[in-house]
Motif scaffolding. Sequence first.
Motif, PDB file in Angstrom:
ATOM      1  N   ILE A   1     -75.882  23.628  -7.519  1.00 59.89           N
ATOM      2  CA  ILE A   1     -77.167  23.686  -6.821  1.00 59.89           C
ATOM      3  C   ILE A   1     -78.299  24.213  -7.698  1.00 59.89           C
ATOM      4  O   ILE A   1     -79.461  23.834  -7.533  1.00 59.89           O
ATOM      5  CB  ILE A   1     -77.042  24.524  -5.525  1.00 59.89           C
ATOM      6  CG1 ILE A   1     -78.190  24.178  -4.560  1.00 59.89           C
ATOM      7  CG2 ILE A   1     -76.961  25.992  -5.840  1.00 59.89           C
ATOM      8  CD1 ILE A   1     -78.151  22.761  -4.042  1.00 59.89           C
ATOM      9  N   ASP A   2     -77.988  25.106  -8.648  1.00 52.74           N
ATOM     10  CA  ASP A   2     -79.018  25.568  -9.590  1.00 52.74           C
ATOM     11  C   ASP A   2     -78.340  26.122 -10.837  1.00 52.74           C
ATOM     12  O   ASP A   2     -77.103  26.148 -10.931  1.00 52.74           O
ATOM     13  CB  ASP A   2     -79.955  26.609  -8.958  1.00 52.74           C
ATOM     14  CG  ASP A   2     -79.237  27.852  -8.461  1.00 52.74           C
ATOM     15  OD1 ASP A   2     -78.371  28.377  -9.203  1.00 52.74           O
ATOM     16  OD2 ASP A   2     -79.523  28.313  -7.336  1.00 52.74           O
TER      17      ASP A   2
ATOM     18  N   LEU B   1     -72.336  23.934   1.017  1.00 48.85           N
ATOM     19  CA  LEU B   1     -72.825  22.856   0.160  1.00 48.85           C
ATOM     20  C   LEU B   1     -73.785  21.974   0.931  1.00 48.85           C
ATOM     21  O   LEU B   1     -73.900  22.058   2.149  1.00 48.85           O
ATOM     22  CB  LEU B   1     -71.684  22.033  -0.437  1.00 48.85           C
ATOM     23  CG  LEU B   1     -70.646  21.336   0.443  1.00 48.85           C
ATOM     24  CD1 LEU B   1     -71.227  20.126   1.158  1.00 48.85           C
ATOM     25  CD2 LEU B   1     -69.479  20.868  -0.412  1.00 48.85           C
TER      26      LEU B   1
ATOM     27  N   ASN C   1     -80.735  14.259   0.467  1.00 43.22           N
ATOM     28  CA  ASN C   1     -80.018  15.318   1.167  1.00 43.22           C
ATOM     29  C   ASN C   1     -79.960  15.014   2.657  1.00 43.22           C
ATOM     30  O   ASN C   1     -80.982  14.710   3.275  1.00 43.22           O
ATOM     31  CB  ASN C   1     -80.704  16.666   0.951  1.00 43.22           C
ATOM     32  CG  ASN C   1     -80.647  17.114  -0.497  1.00 43.22           C
ATOM     33  OD1 ASN C   1     -79.875  16.574  -1.296  1.00 43.22           O
ATOM     34  ND2 ASN C   1     -81.460  18.095  -0.848  1.00 43.22           N
TER      35      ASN C   1
ATOM     36  N   SER D   1     -67.233  22.959  -3.458  1.00 42.34           N
ATOM     37  CA  SER D   1     -67.696  24.315  -3.136  1.00 42.34           C
ATOM     38  C   SER D   1     -66.527  25.293  -3.047  1.00 42.34           C
ATOM     39  O   SER D   1     -66.668  26.383  -2.520  1.00 42.34           O
ATOM     40  CB  SER D   1     -68.474  24.313  -1.813  1.00 42.34           C
ATOM     41  OG  SER D   1     -67.618  24.000  -0.727  1.00 42.34           O
TER      42      SER D   1
ATOM     43  N   VAL E   1     -75.116  28.442  -0.815  1.00 47.22           N
ATOM     44  CA  VAL E   1     -74.889  27.066  -1.260  1.00 47.22           C
ATOM     45  C   VAL E   1     -74.393  27.047  -2.699  1.00 47.22           C
ATOM     46  O   VAL E   1     -74.991  27.670  -3.580  1.00 47.22           O
ATOM     47  CB  VAL E   1     -76.176  26.229  -1.135  1.00 47.22           C
ATOM     48  CG1 VAL E   1     -75.950  24.818  -1.688  1.00 47.22           C
ATOM     49  CG2 VAL E   1     -76.614  26.143   0.327  1.00 47.22           C
TER      50      VAL E   1
ATOM     51  N   SER F   1     -73.079  23.827  -4.225  1.00 42.11           N
ATOM     52  CA  SER F   1     -73.290  22.539  -4.881  1.00 42.11           C
ATOM     53  C   SER F   1     -73.853  21.488  -3.938  1.00 42.11           C
ATOM     54  O   SER F   1     -73.953  21.691  -2.726  1.00 42.11           O
ATOM     55  CB  SER F   1     -71.960  22.033  -5.455  1.00 42.11           C
ATOM     56  OG  SER F   1     -71.005  21.888  -4.413  1.00 42.11           O
ATOM     57  N   ASN F   2     -74.206  20.364  -4.529  1.00 44.01           N
ATOM     58  CA  ASN F   2     -74.637  19.187  -3.784  1.00 44.01           C
ATOM     59  C   ASN F   2     -73.524  18.153  -3.901  1.00 44.01           C
ATOM     60  O   ASN F   2     -73.110  17.791  -4.997  1.00 44.01           O
ATOM     61  CB  ASN F   2     -75.944  18.649  -4.368  1.00 44.01           C
ATOM     62  CG  ASN F   2     -76.541  17.526  -3.530  1.00 44.01           C
ATOM     63  OD1 ASN F   2     -75.948  16.472  -3.370  1.00 44.01           O
ATOM     64  ND2 ASN F   2     -77.746  17.750  -3.024  1.00 44.01           N
TER      65      ASN F   2
END
Length: 280
Positions: free
Chosen positions: A93-94, A116, A124, A148, A192, A194-195
């Motif tokens: 995520i970052d 996630l 999204n 995640s 969060v 991950s994506n």
Amino acid sequence: MTKISIITINYNDLVGLEKTFNSVVGQSNTDFEYIVIDGGSTDGSKEFLEQNSDKLAYWISEKDSGVYNAMNKGIKAAKGDYIMFLNSRDFLIDTTIIDKVGKDLDGSTAIYYGNLIYSLNGVNTQLWSPPDTLSFTYFLSDSLPHPSSFIKRELFDTHFYYSEHFKIVSDWEFFIYCICKMNASYKHLDYVISNFDNSGMSSVKENLIKIDTEKQQVFEKHFPLFLEDIKVLKDGNSQRFKQYQAIKSNKFKFTLLKGLMSLLLLFQPKVKMKRYITKI
């Protein structure tokens, strides 16, 4: 300090691989190992890995027998205390997330799992936040997405690697077995991680029947004494039961429903109850 192994599975998805790769190697905390298992891609993925091999602890590009065969190759190559699967198109995520997670992974818990974001075609669509307390009922209809989750490496050697004869549910099988049968410890990281690209096999509607078939095989293998109970639990998780619960919360509607049920029962044959007597 607890070390993490991040494993990426890829096959002919150079664009997705680059996205995932950049999110991993761009982390502010680089105290982890990164492994990529490629299934013999012909779209330039192999050449990309060759060009960036200095950033990888291990990589290979060769034909495999499926996703879980590739994931098992990654597990066997991993040397970290915890394993995370972040497959092509998924991304962290970052740039600070591994540093944040690393401070929470103290080695005392078998499975850590975070939140996630689901995405589809780059858009999204949903924030997924699992419960703090997991149960068998929870796993009947849900799982812990691997992008995640951080799994203690030794769990695979103690119990089993991913079942390669399954096409879709092997990671779910691993979680429900370890947590619900072997009582593996777990902890929810409430942020969060991950994506997650929601276009994989388990997300395709045409695969829903396959998923149910494979899950039934898991129940028969690991929980044979509870097959009848599982049917009851599934009914309890059904949409119809949820509708019943909603009606029950409304006094007028529930009274009307009970009246209708009483009327229908007038035409229903009486069910004989079996009595079990134990002689002493």
